[in-house]
Design a protein around this motif. Sequence first.
Motif, PDB file in Angstrom:
ATOM      1  N   SER A 149       0.532  40.452   6.502  1.00 47.32           N
ATOM      2  CA  SER A 149       1.082  41.686   6.483  1.00 47.32           C
ATOM      3  C   SER A 149       2.055  41.889   7.098  1.00 47.32           C
ATOM      4  O   SER A 149       2.170  41.983   8.332  1.00 47.32           O
ATOM      5  N   TRP A 150       3.169  42.648   6.262  1.00 45.25           N
ATOM      6  CA  TRP A 150       4.514  42.661   6.856  1.00 45.25           C
ATOM      7  C   TRP A 150       4.635  43.938   7.888  1.00 45.25           C
ATOM      8  O   TRP A 150       3.755  44.902   7.574  1.00 45.25           O
ATOM      9  N   ARG A 151       5.577  44.110   8.496  1.00 48.24           N
ATOM     10  CA  ARG A 151       5.767  45.280   9.676  1.00 48.24           C
ATOM     11  C   ARG A 151       4.505  45.747  10.134  1.00 48.24           C
ATOM     12  O   ARG A 151       4.285  47.040  10.164  1.00 48.24           O
ATOM     13  N   SER A 152       3.851  44.726  10.682  1.00 49.26           N
ATOM     14  CA  SER A 152       2.503  45.172  11.383  1.00 49.26           C
ATOM     15  C   SER A 152       2.528  45.049  12.754  1.00 49.26           C
ATOM     16  O   SER A 152       3.316  44.544  13.307  1.00 49.26           O
ATOM     17  N   THR A 153       1.812  45.860  13.456  1.00 43.45           N
ATOM     18  CA  THR A 153       1.560  45.994  14.813  1.00 43.45           C
ATOM     19  C   THR A 153       0.166  45.366  15.218  1.00 43.45           C
ATOM     20  O   THR A 153      -0.826  46.152  14.897  1.00 43.45           O
ATOM     21  N   ILE A 154       0.309  44.196  16.127  1.00 45.26           N
ATOM     22  CA  ILE A 154      -1.159  43.659  16.451  1.00 45.26           C
ATOM     23  C   ILE A 154      -0.964  44.057  18.195  1.00 45.26           C
ATOM     24  O   ILE A 154      -0.005  43.281  18.835  1.00 45.26           O
ATOM     25  N   GLU A 155      -1.816  44.567  18.846  1.00 43.73           N
ATOM     26  CA  GLU A 155      -1.778  44.988  20.035  1.00 43.73           C
ATOM     27  C   GLU A 155      -3.071  45.117  20.698  1.00 43.73           C
ATOM     28  O   GLU A 155      -3.905  45.396  20.169  1.00 43.73           O
ATOM     29  N   ALA A 156      -3.177  44.816  22.121  1.00 43.83           N
ATOM     30  CA  ALA A 156      -4.105  45.191  23.137  1.00 43.83           C
ATOM     31  C   ALA A 156      -5.629  44.361  22.588  1.00 43.83           C
ATOM     32  O   ALA A 156      -6.589  45.042  22.360  1.00 43.83           O
ATOM     33  N   LEU A 157      -5.278  43.427  21.992  1.00 43.12           N
ATOM     34  CA  LEU A 157      -6.660  42.404  21.502  1.00 43.12           C
ATOM     35  C   LEU A 157      -7.026  41.463  22.485  1.00 43.12           C
ATOM     36  O   LEU A 157      -6.257  41.162  23.168  1.00 43.12           O
ATOM     37  N   HIS A 158      -8.346  41.484  22.575  1.00 40.80           N
ATOM     38  CA  HIS A 158      -8.914  40.254  23.599  1.00 40.80           C
ATOM     39  C   HIS A 158      -9.488  39.484  22.478  1.00 40.80           C
ATOM     40  O   HIS A 158     -10.603  39.563  21.909  1.00 40.80           O
ATOM     41  N   ILE A 159      -8.704  38.055  22.188  1.00 39.37           N
ATOM     42  CA  ILE A 159      -9.153  37.195  21.345  1.00 39.37           C
ATOM     43  C   ILE A 159      -9.666  36.045  22.174  1.00 39.37           C
ATOM     44  O   ILE A 159      -9.247  35.574  22.977  1.00 39.37           O
ATOM     45  N   ARG A 160     -11.099  35.534  21.714  1.00 45.36           N
ATOM     46  CA  ARG A 160     -11.669  34.317  22.489  1.00 45.36           C
ATOM     47  C   ARG A 160     -12.575  33.570  21.542  1.00 45.36           C
ATOM     48  O   ARG A 160     -12.946  33.798  20.663  1.00 45.36           O
ATOM     49  N   ASN A 161     -12.654  32.112  22.029  1.00 45.99           N
ATOM     50  CA  ASN A 161     -13.194  31.252  21.639  1.00 45.99           C
ATOM     51  C   ASN A 161     -13.189  31.062  20.039  1.00 45.99           C
ATOM     52  O   ASN A 161     -14.251  30.796  19.333  1.00 45.99           O
ATOM     53  N   ALA A 162     -12.013  30.686  19.518  1.00 49.16           N
ATOM     54  CA  ALA A 162     -11.589  30.764  18.241  1.00 49.16           C
ATOM     55  C   ALA A 162     -11.905  28.983  17.988  1.00 49.16           C
ATOM     56  O   ALA A 162     -11.257  28.459  19.110  1.00 49.16           O
TER      57      ALA A 162
END
Length: 367
Positions: A149-162
């Motif tokens: 998705s264009w012009r998106s903001t992805i912030e303050a995520l905790h991503i684990r164990n992919a």
Amino acid sequence: MTILRSAGRRALTLVSVVVIAGGATVAMSAGAGPAMAARVTATCANDNGDAAVIQSVIDGSAVGDEIVIDGPCTIISTIKLLGNRAYRGDSPSTVLKEGDGRNLDAVLASDSWVDDHAWAGEPITLRDLTIDANAANNPTGGDAVVIRSWRSTIEALHIRNAKANGLRVTNTSRNGTTLTNTLVNGSIRALFVEGSGQRGIYVQDSGNAVTDWNLTDSWVADSGGDAIKLDNAAGWTIERNHVYGVGGTGINASRLFATSVSDNYVEDFDTHGIGVSVQGDAASTIVGNRVFQFSGAGTTYLAIRHVNYGTGHVSVTGNVVRGNGSGVGLSYQRGSNQLAVVSTGNAVTGVTTPLDKGTDVTMTAGF
């Protein structure tokens, strides 16, 4: 599920409706003025019905709405994120965990990726969530989050164990459809990505679509492959990130074109600390990075690997390399094209070869 809204979304009085359906609590309000967005809450029961509850709330939402997820949640099918909406957790510790044995391609993904469109999705904001892809119990699983998705903001995520990638921003859809337009002008910031089987953050671009983003102020730990990998770094700003425990290259950025790689901290890597390739048009900067080796096996700390066409121009200034007794500090190679490097003010210690300048590479101290 029935969702009630004020008529035309233009009511002059505050309207608040709570609908409980299928285990979801949906709270909405519309204030004075035109086209007021609603806030919609999906409340999970931490069971196998949670994915359907969240998707139902998203599908029933409207452009401009904010979807709030109240967890913990068990996710047994990929959640499709519609465009022109904001998504967040009830708190940053709200957990979306992939259910055992589901082996999902992604836990959360843009609608453009899920539906195999040839165009980028509309903007989203995704923040304040913990996404656990549960690799130990999903041995053939995929990514945690996929953004298309264009012009998106992805912030303050905790991503684990992919099992594969923690966060993937891609020009390719689920079935391999590539974009016919661009996926530009986004921001990724304040992520903590840990325990990815492949890459922590991966920018996948088989064309020239995923350009001109910012990747800042994030941490990537213990990735099986590269911590941060960009197939196309054109127009990107990559700064103030800390990567460590890297199974491949710390920051692997291809096709630099007006790119800034600055003030990053890379420690303990198995290939390169920072490794880049360069385009032959606009110049790029690699400035103020700290690249250290305490227990990793990699032997080249900061490398310009090659120039893809024409003459590449890069300023490499003010970086600090500290090795563990072997390897190459700075490596400038041109491949079959030409490379001009301004290299000055770099501090290199604890390596066997401070500088490896390839044949016919032009290197100056600048002005």
